[in-house]
Design a protein around this motif. Structure first.
Motif, PDB file in Angstrom:
ATOM      1  N   ASP A 261       0.764  -1.141  -0.131  1.00 22.37           N
ATOM      2  CA  ASP A 261      -0.037   0.028   0.076  1.00 22.37           C
ATOM      3  C   ASP A 261       0.797   1.417  -0.039  1.00 22.37           C
ATOM      4  OD1 ASP A 261      -3.012   0.513  -0.064  1.00 22.37           O
ATOM      5  OD2 ASP A 261      -2.239   1.948   1.379  1.00 22.37           O
ATOM      6  N   SER A 262       1.775   1.265   0.526  1.00 19.55           N
ATOM      7  CA  SER A 262       2.815   2.251   0.674  1.00 19.55           C
ATOM      8  C   SER A 262       3.552   2.707  -0.876  1.00 19.55           C
ATOM      9  CB  SER A 262       3.871   2.088   1.512  1.00 19.55           C
ATOM     10  OG  SER A 262       5.142   3.091   1.436  1.00 19.55           O
ATOM     11  N   ASN A 263       3.971   1.488  -1.498  1.00 17.19           N
ATOM     12  CA  ASN A 263       4.211   1.420  -2.747  1.00 17.19           C
ATOM     13  C   ASN A 263       3.242   2.101  -3.763  1.00 17.19           C
ATOM     14  OD1 ASN A 263       6.711   0.554  -2.053  1.00 17.19           O
ATOM     15  ND2 ASN A 263       6.160  -1.638  -2.564  1.00 17.19           N
ATOM     16  N   GLN A 264       1.891   1.626  -3.607  1.00 13.94           N
ATOM     17  CA  GLN A 264       0.866   2.289  -4.307  1.00 13.94           C
ATOM     18  C   GLN A 264       0.556   3.756  -4.251  1.00 13.94           C
ATOM     19  OE1 GLN A 264      -3.471   0.588  -4.591  1.00 13.94           O
ATOM     20  NE2 GLN A 264      -2.378  -0.434  -6.124  1.00 13.94           N
ATOM     21  N   PHE A 265       0.715   4.091  -2.986  1.00  9.68           N
ATOM     22  CA  PHE A 265       0.425   5.384  -2.763  1.00  9.68           C
ATOM     23  C   PHE A 265       1.391   6.305  -3.412  1.00  9.68           C
ATOM     24  CE2 PHE A 265       2.428   8.549   0.518  1.00  9.68           C
ATOM     25  CZ  PHE A 265       1.657   9.632   0.099  1.00  9.68           C
ATOM     26  N   HIS A 266       2.810   5.868  -3.246  1.00 12.28           N
ATOM     27  CA  HIS A 266       3.852   6.672  -4.092  1.00 12.28           C
ATOM     28  C   HIS A 266       3.700   6.489  -5.641  1.00 12.28           C
ATOM     29  CE1 HIS A 266       5.804   8.095  -0.545  1.00 12.28           C
ATOM     30  NE2 HIS A 266       5.610   7.145   0.187  1.00 12.28           N
ATOM     31  N   ALA A 267       3.280   5.320  -6.241  1.00 12.20           N
ATOM     32  CA  ALA A 267       2.823   5.255  -7.463  1.00 12.20           C
ATOM     33  C   ALA A 267       1.844   6.140  -8.003  1.00 12.20           C
ATOM     34  CB  ALA A 267       2.677   3.807  -7.597  1.00 12.20           C
ATOM     35  N   THR A 268       0.983   6.422  -7.305  1.00  9.35           N
ATOM     36  CA  THR A 268      -0.245   7.230  -7.681  1.00  9.35           C
ATOM     37  C   THR A 268       0.334   8.763  -7.501  1.00  9.35           C
ATOM     38  OG1 THR A 268      -1.162   7.691  -5.268  1.00  9.35           O
ATOM     39  CG2 THR A 268      -2.084   6.018  -6.957  1.00  9.35           C
ATOM     40  N   CYS A 269       1.417   9.135  -6.431  1.00  6.16           N
ATOM     41  CA  CYS A 269       2.084  10.576  -6.541  1.00  6.16           C
ATOM     42  C   CYS A 269       2.908  10.581  -8.088  1.00  6.16           C
ATOM     43  CB  CYS A 269       3.069  10.419  -5.265  1.00  6.16           C
ATOM     44  SG  CYS A 269       2.124  10.733  -4.045  1.00  6.16           S
ATOM     45  N   LEU A 270       3.313   9.536  -8.308  1.00  2.00           N
ATOM     46  CA  LEU A 270       4.435   9.415  -9.802  1.00  2.00           C
ATOM     47  C   LEU A 270       3.266   9.574 -10.999  1.00  2.00           C
ATOM     48  CD1 LEU A 270       6.927   9.384 -11.062  1.00  2.00           C
ATOM     49  CD2 LEU A 270       7.083   6.793 -10.422  1.00  2.00           C
ATOM     50  N   ASP A 271       2.008   9.029 -10.844  1.00  3.15           N
ATOM     51  CA  ASP A 271       1.231   9.039 -11.685  1.00  3.15           C
ATOM     52  C   ASP A 271       0.376  10.617 -11.781  1.00  3.15           C
ATOM     53  OD1 ASP A 271      -0.156   7.925 -14.195  1.00  3.15           O
ATOM     54  OD2 ASP A 271      -1.905   8.086 -12.614  1.00  3.15           O
ATOM     55  N   THR A 272       0.622  11.189 -10.847  1.00  2.00           N
ATOM     56  CA  THR A 272      -0.059  12.670 -10.787  1.00  2.00           C
ATOM     57  C   THR A 272       0.949  13.466 -11.843  1.00  2.00           C
ATOM     58  OG1 THR A 272      -0.293  12.441  -8.330  1.00  2.00           O
ATOM     59  CG2 THR A 272      -0.173  14.628  -9.325  1.00  2.00           C
ATOM     60  N   TYR A 273       0.323  14.556 -12.449  1.00  2.00           N
ATOM     61  CA  TYR A 273       0.868  15.335 -13.117  1.00  2.00           C
ATOM     62  C   TYR A 273       0.713  17.069 -12.757  1.00  2.00           C
ATOM     63  CZ  TYR A 273       2.571  17.383 -17.659  1.00  2.00           C
ATOM     64  OH  TYR A 273       3.078  18.069 -18.560  1.00  2.00           O
ATOM     65  N   PRO A 274       2.221  17.545 -12.430  1.00  2.00           N
ATOM     66  CA  PRO A 274       3.436  17.118 -12.770  1.00  2.00           C
ATOM     67  C   PRO A 274       3.367  16.073 -11.323  1.00  2.00           C
ATOM     68  CG  PRO A 274       3.523  19.322 -12.586  1.00  2.00           C
ATOM     69  CD  PRO A 274       2.067  19.152 -12.323  1.00  2.00           C
ATOM     70  N   PRO A 275       4.503  15.083 -11.772  1.00  4.61           N
ATOM     71  CA  PRO A 275       4.985  14.064 -10.633  1.00  4.61           C
ATOM     72  C   PRO A 275       5.269  14.511  -9.453  1.00  4.61           C
ATOM     73  CG  PRO A 275       6.304  13.888 -12.313  1.00  4.61           C
ATOM     74  CD  PRO A 275       5.388  14.970 -12.849  1.00  4.61           C
ATOM     75  N   ILE A 276       4.779  13.935  -8.446  1.00  7.58           N
ATOM     76  CA  ILE A 276       5.422  13.941  -7.190  1.00  7.58           C
ATOM     77  C   ILE A 276       6.319  13.170  -6.501  1.00  7.58           C
ATOM     78  CG2 ILE A 276       4.468  14.792  -4.728  1.00  7.58           C
ATOM     79  CD1 ILE A 276       1.728  15.446  -5.860  1.00  7.58           C
ATOM     80  N   PHE A 277       7.206  13.375  -6.077  1.00  5.73           N
ATOM     81  CA  PHE A 277       8.138  12.107  -5.526  1.00  5.73           C
ATOM     82  C   PHE A 277       8.442  12.687  -4.141  1.00  5.73           C
ATOM     83  CE2 PHE A 277       9.477  12.845 -10.118  1.00  5.73           C
ATOM     84  CZ  PHE A 277       9.586  11.452 -10.510  1.00  5.73           C
ATOM     85  N   TYR A 278       8.127  11.784  -3.237  1.00  6.38           N
ATOM     86  CA  TYR A 278       8.442  11.838  -1.775  1.00  6.38           C
ATOM     87  C   TYR A 278       9.531  10.980  -1.700  1.00  6.38           C
ATOM     88  CZ  TYR A 278       4.249  14.369  -1.416  1.00  6.38           C
ATOM     89  OH  TYR A 278       3.415  15.163  -1.387  1.00  6.38           O
ATOM     90  N   LEU A 279       9.661   9.771  -2.299  1.00  4.56           N
ATOM     91  CA  LEU A 279      11.118   8.670  -1.960  1.00  4.56           C
ATOM     92  C   LEU A 279      12.322   9.441  -2.730  1.00  4.56           C
ATOM     93  CD1 LEU A 279       9.288   5.314  -2.773  1.00  4.56           C
ATOM     94  CD2 LEU A 279       9.486   6.726  -0.398  1.00  4.56           C
ATOM     95  N   ASN A 280      13.097   9.252  -1.879  1.00  4.69           N
ATOM     96  CA  ASN A 280      14.635   9.283  -2.699  1.00  4.69           C
ATOM     97  C   ASN A 280      15.542   8.371  -2.847  1.00  4.69           C
ATOM     98  OD1 ASN A 280      15.947   9.103  -0.119  1.00  4.69           O
ATOM     99  ND2 ASN A 280      16.062  11.442   0.186  1.00  4.69           N
ATOM    100  N   ASP A 281      16.746   8.332  -3.205  1.00  6.39           N
ATOM    101  CA  ASP A 281      17.642   7.303  -3.470  1.00  6.39           C
ATOM    102  C   ASP A 281      17.881   6.459  -1.844  1.00  6.39           C
ATOM    103  OD1 ASP A 281      17.604   7.501  -5.959  1.00  6.39           O
ATOM    104  OD2 ASP A 281      19.755   8.353  -6.248  1.00  6.39           O
ATOM    105  N   VAL A 282      17.844   7.267  -0.840  1.00  5.22           N
ATOM    106  CA  VAL A 282      18.025   6.452   0.353  1.00  5.22           C
ATOM    107  C   VAL A 282      16.871   5.736   0.797  1.00  5.22           C
ATOM    108  CG1 VAL A 282      18.616   6.831   3.048  1.00  5.22           C
ATOM    109  CG2 VAL A 282      19.367   8.303   1.264  1.00  5.22           C
ATOM    110  N   SER A 283      15.565   6.321   0.390  1.00 11.35           N
ATOM    111  CA  SER A 283      14.456   5.349   0.683  1.00 11.35           C
ATOM    112  C   SER A 283      14.464   4.349  -0.003  1.00 11.35           C
ATOM    113  CB  SER A 283      13.245   6.415   0.322  1.00 11.35           C
ATOM    114  OG  SER A 283      13.336   7.624   0.608  1.00 11.35           O
ATOM    115  N   ARG A 284      14.770   4.433  -1.350  1.00 13.70           N
ATOM    116  CA  ARG A 284      14.756   3.100  -2.253  1.00 13.70           C
ATOM    117  C   ARG A 284      15.593   2.387  -1.773  1.00 13.70           C
ATOM    118  NH1 ARG A 284      14.702   6.670  -6.522  1.00 13.70           N
ATOM    119  NH2 ARG A 284      16.902   5.939  -7.336  1.00 13.70           N
ATOM    120  N   ARG A 285      17.012   2.638  -1.063  1.00 18.36           N
ATOM    121  CA  ARG A 285      17.941   1.737  -0.503  1.00 18.36           C
ATOM    122  C   ARG A 285      17.364   0.956   0.656  1.00 18.36           C
ATOM    123  NH1 ARG A 285      23.606   2.280  -0.619  1.00 18.36           N
ATOM    124  NH2 ARG A 285      24.173   3.725  -2.351  1.00 18.36           N
ATOM    125  N   ILE A 286      16.480   1.656   1.396  1.00 15.06           N
ATOM    126  CA  ILE A 286      15.819   1.154   2.421  1.00 15.06           C
ATOM    127  C   ILE A 286      14.913   0.125   2.219  1.00 15.06           C
ATOM    128  CG2 ILE A 286      14.062   1.378   4.557  1.00 15.06           C
ATOM    129  CD1 ILE A 286      15.746   4.262   4.693  1.00 15.06           C
TER     130      ILE A 286
END
Lengths: 390, 390
Positions: A261-286
């Motif tokens: 559900d966390s991933n899907q929420f961030h997916a919908t942020c990315l599908d927003t226009y202009p896209p919204i990014f809350y995760l960064n490279d450190v988040s992705r490493r975690i």
């Protein structure tokens, strides 16, 4: 006695907890009433580590409503603050009209002064508004003697605040009424139901302030077709599955659904226009580390969730905390002399060599600023100092 | 003459272009036939900058089929290579059976040796398999005299390869037949229709090899409910809108749809479990810069799209290239002495100060390794050396 004199100050101090959603709230169907496009579910965190403390004072001498947040006066005319004040006063008047109150009760016309502080840095990117509004509404209600569905009032301050009105596992049912009377929070299970559950907050330093959630949600609702689908067709089933996972204390089911559900929420942020990014490279490493750890263990022992920022919140069971914290220290070694682990103490363990090898990542010094170790909160709102008259 | 002697080597050399999708292909409904879950649309790039070159040789002396990629022999038994060889040989036999061929034609039984090279680094993360398979299929067909729907054969090598069979703007219609005979590529418009369109490839160095697209797609189809919704309910309308934007040479519509579709593709990757990340922090900065630039200009002048990796492909019109490239140089200053801009020459311009201020980002030295400047390709497949006998 309250109300006896024209110069008394009556006050109360309350505290309220932070909550972290495992089924995310993102998107409103009504901006004014703060009615969501889907139900959500959260875990209330323990106040020993994270809480808002709010003192509300009331006096006939006060000429206007005022508010101070963390020591700095803020604009009381923000629509959401005004909604909460208006709704609480409406409940007070209703009680007076119903005659269900002593004649000495405070009047809904009295002005209030509000002081609110958090015991955690706002910069940590934690949902301070949820705890803050929950606390404000509760304190006002205690002070002025309002009764009724307070989660409905808190919701009008900040949507997720309604979930901070209860301890343990809490769902916010989206409701169907246009006036929002059925869009309220409910406890699914108390904290005592699953005492082994533990929470780690990994504070990742963000390079800059991301898009605020109010603006972000609005853009997402307006532009993301995936969000609409999620709200209508994905979340209803997930809510049922999540309630079941909690009731059965099935960590694997709880953890997987939380991560999805966390991933899907961030997916919908990315599908927003202009896209919204809350995760960064450190988040992705975690995220990557969690999946590799679970894979190595052959079971879902640890789950991540991310709100509108790069900080991770980790759910796991008590017995897995020491090893996982050690792993975090290994792959995100601290760069400062400050305390890396705050909150509940965690014992040290030796990491098996095959584990660090299986994770197979390059350590990233300073990627995580610090960790707050906490657990599920058993009570939601507390009166720290009862109503008193100065 | 071909086929005259048992010791002749007959060979042909062809080239094929890279294509970059603006409506993305992600997910198969049939893994063996490579049938997609949605239609897609791409722009074929000019071969002066990016191409695959394949030489196919055939001789009765060859004991087995063999293949060399960029000078290194690879396993010919990969199922997808075998599909292409089998399908081409089937078309050759069909032609022989139909009697539609001279008696001197090469036999479908002859073994082939294949040599394929790209004029761009595979590490650049560009879709080399599309160009490679398109080239292989075309060269084999020319050599052995196969006729028929070659895009259907190329599709069985690598889905997006079918789009590299044509120049200009190409759609791959998903089709409905179970045998895939209607899942073929079609030219929407030739390159000459919109000669002002320009393409910049921003090569971002990835920290590690991401999840391959074949495995990624399969996991996405199996786990992402957003992908299913996208394929069924979002893409059909977007295909129509994209064809219209191209036909009307409406850059704003073309660019916005391109960006939205790239974002939605990456959103479905994030909704995959475990999640797949292809964008990194540099990709995100590029996205951010593009949106700020367009906002500053008051129109959509530049659009990004990202495939299964962190590299950006930028679409813009000829007149905007110099300023945008200057902006890239400013915010991603090169760290090496190597050539930063390859391909079509771009004239230097002076950036207005209010522009760099409006972008308001910290420059990130070395974020972009280099840029390849190119345009839409007018022809797709070319015979570099006609069939000859050594």
């Amino acid at each position: 006695m309250p109300g006896d004199s024209g110069h008394d100050i009556t006050m109360v101090t309350c505290t309220a907890p932070v909550n972290i959603a495992v089924i995310k709230y993102w998107g409103k169907r009504d901006e004014d009433l703060i009615l969501p496009i889907n139900s959500s579910l959260s875990v209330t965190l323990h106040q020993d580590q994270l809480k808002s403390t709010t003192t509300v004072a009331c006096s006939p001498r006060f000429k206007e409503d005022r508010i101070w947040l963390n020591g700095k006066e803020e604009n009381i005319n923000q629509p959401r603050l005004q909604s909460c004040l208006r709704e609480i006063r409406r409940l007070v008047r209703k009680r007076h009209i119903d005659g269900n109150v002593s004649s000495s009760a405070l009047s809904s016309h009295h002005k209030v002064h509000i002081c609110s502080v958090n015991n955690f840095p706002t910069a940590a990117g934690l949902a301070s508004s949820a705890a803050g509004y929950a606390c404000l509404v509760y304190a006002l209600a205690r002070l002025l003697g309002a009764e009724g569905e307070l989660s409905e009032v808190a919701r009008q301050g900040s949507g997720s605040a309604c979930r901070s009105m209860y301890g343990g596992f809490v769902q916010w049912r989206m409701g169907t009424q246009p006036d929002g009377t059925d869009s309220v929070a409910q406890q699914v299970e108390p904290e005592s139901h699953w005492p082994e559950l533990r929470v780690l907050i990994l504070v990742v330093s963000a390079e800059r302030k991301p898009v605020g959630s109010t603006a972000g949600m609005e853009t997402s609702v307006g532009t993301s077709s995936l969000l609409k689908h999620r709200a209508e067709s994905v979340v209803p089933q997930r809510m049922e599955e999540m309630v079941r996972a909690i009731q059965q204390k099935d960590f694997a089911a709880f953890g997987e659904l939380t991560m999805k559900d966390s991933n899907q929420f961030h997916a919908t942020c990315l599908d927003t226009y202009p896209p919204i990014f809350y995760l960064n490279d450190v988040s992705r490493r975690i995220i990557s580390m969690v999946h590799r750890y679970n894979q190595h263990c052959g079971e879902t022992r640890v789950a991540y969730t991310f709100d509108a920022g790069p900080n991770a919140v980790i759910y796991t069971l008590q017995q897995h905390v020491p090893e996982f914290v050690e792993l975090l220290k290994y792959f995100f070694p601290t760069e400062t002399n400050g305390e890396f682990l705050k909150g509940l103490p965690v014992s040290s363990v030796t990491l098996p060599e095959d584990l660090t090898k299986a994770i197979g990542m390059e350590p990233l010094p300073g990627g995580i600023g610090y960790i707050i170790s906490t657990k599920v909160g058993n009570t939601a709102l507390r009166v720290l100092n009862p109503v008193c008259v100065l």
